[in-house]
Design an enzyme around this catalytic site. Sequence first.
Site, PDB file in Angstrom:
ATOM      1  N   GLY A 102      29.865  33.007  45.487  1.00  0.00           N
ATOM      2  CA  GLY A 102      29.511  32.245  44.308  1.00  0.00           C
ATOM      3  C   GLY A 102      30.854  32.282  43.333  1.00  0.00           C
ATOM      4  O   GLY A 102      31.684  32.734  43.646  1.00  0.00           O
ATOM      5  N   HIS A 103      30.521  31.262  42.356  1.00  0.00           N
ATOM      6  CA  HIS A 103      31.527  31.096  41.398  1.00  0.00           C
ATOM      7  C   HIS A 103      31.851  32.324  40.517  1.00  0.00           C
ATOM      8  O   HIS A 103      31.194  33.260  40.350  1.00  0.00           O
ATOM      9  CB  HIS A 103      31.382  29.953  40.517  1.00  0.00           C
ATOM     10  CG  HIS A 103      30.333  29.890  39.714  1.00  0.00           C
ATOM     11  ND1 HIS A 103      30.164  28.922  38.801  1.00  0.00           N
ATOM     12  CD2 HIS A 103      29.229  30.768  39.531  1.00  0.00           C
ATOM     13  CE1 HIS A 103      28.744  29.235  38.400  1.00  0.00           C
ATOM     14  NE2 HIS A 103      28.226  30.357  38.924  1.00  0.00           N
ATOM     15  N   ASN A 104      33.427  32.440  40.191  1.00  0.00           N
ATOM     16  CA  ASN A 104      33.790  33.530  39.413  1.00  0.00           C
ATOM     17  C   ASN A 104      33.692  34.905  40.095  1.00  0.00           C
ATOM     18  O   ASN A 104      33.853  36.070  39.403  1.00  0.00           O
ATOM     19  CB  ASN A 104      32.999  33.662  37.837  1.00  0.00           C
ATOM     20  CG  ASN A 104      33.497  32.396  37.386  1.00  0.00           C
ATOM     21  OD1 ASN A 104      32.963  31.104  37.489  1.00  0.00           O
ATOM     22  ND2 ASN A 104      34.432  32.468  36.471  1.00  0.00           N
TER      23      ASN A 104
END
Lengths: 350, 350, 350
Positions: free
Chosen positions: B244-246
Amino acid sequence: MKHSFDLAQLEEIVSPEQVRGSTTRTIHGIAALKEAEAGDLSFLGNAKYKVDVPATQASLVLLPLDYEGEPGDDQCFFLVKNPSVALATICSRIEQRLWPTPHAGIHASAVVSKDAEVHDSATVGPLCVIEAGAKIGPGTHLQAHVFVGRGAKIGADCWLSPSSQVTSSCILGDRVRLHGGVIVGSDGFGYELVEGRHAKVPQVGSVEVGDDVEIGANSTIDRARFSRTVIGRGTKIDNLVQIGHNVVVGQHCILCAQVGISGSTTLEDYVVLGGQVGVGGHITLAKGTQAGGQTGITANTEPGVTLNGTPAMPFHLERRLVVLNRKLPDLFKRVGQLETLIEAIKKTSA
Amino acid sequence: MKHSFDLAQLEEIVSPEQVRGSTTRTIHGIAALKEAEAGDLSFLGNAKYKVDVPATQASLVLLPLDYEGEPGDDQCFFLVKNPSVALATICSRIEQRLWPTPHAGIHASAVVSKDAEVHDSATVGPLCVIEAGAKIGPGTHLQAHVFVGRGAKIGADCWLSPSSQVTSSCILGDRVRLHGGVIVGSDGFGYELVEGRHAKVPQVGSVEVGDDVEIGANSTIDRARFSRTVIGRGTKIDNLVQIGHNVVVGQHCILCAQVGISGSTTLEDYVVLGGQVGVGGHITLAKGTQAGGQTGITANTEPGVTLNGTPAMPFHLERRLVVLNRKLPDLFKRVGQLETLIEAIKKTSA
Amino acid sequence: MKHSFDLAQLEEIVSPEQVRGSTTRTIHGIAALKEAEAGDLSFLGNAKYKVDVPATQASLVLLPLDYEGEPGDDQCFFLVKNPSVALATICSRIEQRLWPTPHAGIHASAVVSKDAEVHDSATVGPLCVIEAGAKIGPGTHLQAHVFVGRGAKIGADCWLSPSSQVTSSCILGDRVRLHGGVIVGSDGFGYELVEGRHAKVPQVGSVEVGDDVEIGANSTIDRARFSRTVIGRGTKIDNLVQIGHNVVVGQHCILCAQVGISGSTTLEDYVVLGGQVGVGGHITLAKGTQAGGQTGITANTEPGVTLNGTPAMPFHLERRLVVLNRKLPDLFKRVGQLETLIEAIKKTSA
């Protein structure tokens, strides 16, 4: 459906054992018994929907041989051995109309090595890439953006959907279907930890896919470390499935979406795995093993077992444990009450 | 294997500490000890297969230094520090023969922006697309149908398999391998519910992939909301994994197939996650955390723990609970019997 | 971020209800409150981070209307109704700068059937394939390597990322975003076992995707057996999700990464499924159903329930059972002690 059929055409396609009633309607749709309208074809594929037959508005209904009711006005019944199979036969005819066999030949935009061998009757669609030493069999269709690596061999009458890949040295049998984005022959996942770093174990084997196999969209089949990863004849694999290196999948297995099989595991014939099932490495699932969705299997299985749960256990045991688990709050209470009672008895008898 | 080696060549490749026996055979295959035939190379990679060494038909066997047996007729033993590593070295040589380094240069069918920078020693295969501002380092190989977005930077000696993508602004280090269909830099999944509709939070960050990372087929790495999603140096990711993002993945981690990591989570170095493990968002898995297949982790972990189950718990506790769960039917029976006994005692003492 | 904004520009973009303090800094980055440095923009999106506001080094902070503190030196506060939405608005502006609207037109390398209809204001990127009868609406952008099959219809202002596919007869509404590798219209997974072999049931239906839907990288949406698989307006789907044939997903649903929905299941509006959730076939998830990561749902649900576990159960029950399970070792001990005590009492009273 996009195309219509009259009753005579459908009778010719299905060859029903018996015809009851008739309809003047042209059939231009397919629907479930309850949803069907005039002009639709419907069918009784599962006995539990038998009650829906008398009221269906479908103009034509495919029914099993032992169905006893009579059709309504302007309605026709075809009695057949297996209504689902009869329906599939009709759908197959629709499919041919929707997606007619393309002209043979290589699209001008495809990049085909001069050292590749493409059969005259094969179709290579736009922007495909075929590397040196690859071989494409008769009647096979590569749709668009398909990649066939160095030395890969593809049999007869296969259908490879857009962006599917058969990488270097891998082999497909006849009548294999790869859906969009399938990757046959990605590297197996193997490393040795050497001085704190994961050193790659080169994966120099290949993948062998048997006749009549179908592999769903974006699924991945890893090549063997050495030797071959094998998918047996007639096996059907759904979307987003992962098959690890050196796995041997038997014949006529069914692997539902998002299943993952770890490396060096063997599935014997007729294994059926529900969605999101995970199977550990280096084990054997015996012939006919079945597992419900999300089951986690980490040990060998006996032939014909039905499993559920993580870790996997026999279906009936798992069902029982689920019921007992929901009674745990009550059990804890009962044990507490017993402790109180015993305490009281001990006091009394002291 | 596709190519054969004579004993002298293999001795040169492996540099064994000690050689026992000899063979006149040319080595043209690799197989497990039990399956090996004359002409095959085999190896003892796991002590539990030691019993298979005396009976193996392999012409050459890679063995650990402390192995004491003697080879049979026309059989040779190479004693080495780590047989698995020695095997990997041989496979690596086979790999070079199977997939020789391609000629440098840009294939005529590739679409490369005039504002992209491709090193002279890089290879850009057929039908690749490289957008403006992208940079491709020396020795890097883009196989076919590869997409490199606007302003993306790819280091030296990387290998990008067919249909892999490095989208706008993302960065790969050196010696990174992307397998087929990998997507580096898909949008993170972020919305705000505004008046009953999910309004998209634009994902304007990027992804940074360290040196020596390998990412398996059809895996997806989301770009950060802003800032960067990071995959640390030396980490190996299997097929169909979602990051996922980050997310920040540390160095030298191992993520098996179908793992999913939710947004903004941190994995410290040397984390090992089995197949289909799910990790919640906004947590930290401490250095060396390990989790078995299908584990669901939703809270921070301590360094070096081994987890299992959903929700995740220490491996030994999970094993114990599995055993006790299977005894629940018996426990319910025992509590029922106690209740009957107490009832009887109460009556007697009444 | 790649581009900088001065305070006046940001004030114009956000239109804050109130401005406190001021800064001479140009804003060139976005960061969380704790990580922000001078020149950064930050925001209070979640009340639990309120304590971080006074110490933040951010030059500009987006805060809710009821925030009472004062900015530091050379620091500015924008008070807005919803800081997260305000941030999204700014990110959206950055996005436009990063990925400016491409020029309309068809790239010379794309292969577009003369029987396809591409709106003049649409952009067809390099190496895309558009088959006969397909229709591409105004303002829609096909990035690169995109495939649009025979007779597919794509609405206005859609964005199709590299290697995404909309196959034959499928339909996208307006403002739909497909991320890389998405496959809309792969075959459903349907077979009939006939004489020991799985006969394919042709999948001749299609897929209909509503307006404002977003589908994550490498997700797959199967076409219906006949009729249509439907994704309702405003629904957002993450990466590597599988939607089976004949599924109907309602409006404004959220499906996190690696979710799998089996065939013929209905999700009503506003359903939210966590990562790796599996949903069985032929069931209905009522409006507003929510499920935690890895939940396995095999039965109809009531509106608004929150579920967890496999098999799925109400969230609070699952939490309680998890706690009680961890007390099982103790419970077994307590029951053993009770048995000993009763035995002793029986002896005494005998």
